[in-house]
Design an enzyme around this catalytic site. Structure first.
Site, PDB file in Angstrom:
ATOM      1  N   TYR A   1      10.263  41.833 -13.532  1.00  0.00           N
ATOM      2  CA  TYR A   1      11.683  41.615 -13.775  1.00  0.00           C
ATOM      3  C   TYR A   1      12.180  40.360 -13.064  1.00  0.00           C
ATOM      4  O   TYR A   1      12.879  39.527 -13.644  1.00  0.00           O
ATOM      5  CB  TYR A   1      12.473  42.839 -13.307  1.00  0.00           C
TER       6      TYR A   1
ATOM      7  N   SER B   1      19.982  37.889 -12.917  1.00  0.00           N
ATOM      8  CA  SER B   1      20.090  38.979 -11.943  1.00  0.00           C
ATOM      9  C   SER B   1      19.916  38.438 -10.537  1.00  0.00           C
ATOM     10  O   SER B   1      19.211  37.444 -10.315  1.00  0.00           O
ATOM     11  CB  SER B   1      19.006  40.030 -12.207  1.00  0.00           C
TER      12      SER B   1
END
Length: 239
Positions: free
Chosen positions: A146, A133
């Site tokens: 995350y 990501s």
């Protein structure tokens, strides 16, 4: 036909990957929702098998690895696409929220890569693609867990790429920015406008943008590319 194992198959990016690869690969998928997995299998002709597993549950993951071994399932290609979020400001983040994201996004990828790569080593050929990501590179408020999981995946991929390179196995990452998926669908109109204002291309990406890059990285055309991260973010972060 080469055999491919895909996690996170029922999400938007997972479905797009199945779509662009279905004519060329024998696909096995991993998902945690039986109804969604069965629907996916009915849509794509080359999904020959599936495993049900919540990768965030270590016991289920252990059973999955045992089942793969017991069935003698061997794969030429591994795409680690599954990912979860459990957001919270860092000072309010508890260990449970931290562990839940690290387990699915990083620990499970380690376990699957460790197990599946053994066959690739024997065959002296393999492709491993990890979906990370943009947040791994930029950080984001409320996503310390995350960002850590995805940054860890990038770093792990570089090390594994170096170890497996002489066996003709490539390990690469794809780092999407904002893509039209369930994760971004929860954003408000104001949030989406704020994001779009920062993207030079002025639009949010589609799952096919990611899937087409996957198609390239698992092919013979990418055989001299390893240890790399390809950013698909419309210019939001030029890394």
């Amino acid at each position: 036909m080469k055999k491919l194992l895909l996690t996170g198959a029922t999400g938007g990016i997972g479905k797009a990957i199945c779509q662009v690869l279905e004519d060329d690969y024998d696909i096995t998928v991993i998902g945690r929702n039986k109804a969604k997995v069965e629907t996916l299998c009915s849509e794509f002709k080359n999904i020959s098998n599936f495993f049900l597993c919540d990768l965030g549950d270590q016991k289920q993951l252990n059973l999955l690895l045992e089942e793969i071994s017991a069935k003698g399932a061997k794969f030429d290609i591994l795409i680690n696409n599954a990912g979860v979020t459990n957001d919270s400001l860092f000072l309010r983040m508890d260990k449970e929220k931290w562990d839940s994201v690290i387990q699915t996004n990083l620990n499970a990828n380690f376990s699957l890569t460790n197990a599946i790569s053994k066959t690739m080593i024997k065959n002296r050929w393999g492709r491993i693609v990890n979906i990370t990501s943009i947040i791994a590179h930029t950080g984001n408020v409320g996503q310390a867990n995350y960002s850590a999981s995805k940054a860890g995946l990038v770093a792990m991929s570089k090390s594994v790429a170096q170890e497996l390179a002489r066996r003709n196995i490539t390990v690469n990452c794809i780092s999407p920015g904002f893509i039209e998926t369930d994760m971004t669908s929860v954003l408000s109109d104001d949030q989406q406008k704020a994001i779009l204002s920062k993207i030079p291309m002025g639009k949010i990406g589609t799952p096919l943008d990611v899937a087409n890059c996957v198609k390239f990285l698992v092919s013979e055309q990418s055989n001299y590319i390893t240890g790399q991260t390809i950013h698909i973010n419309g210019g939001l972060a030029m890394l």
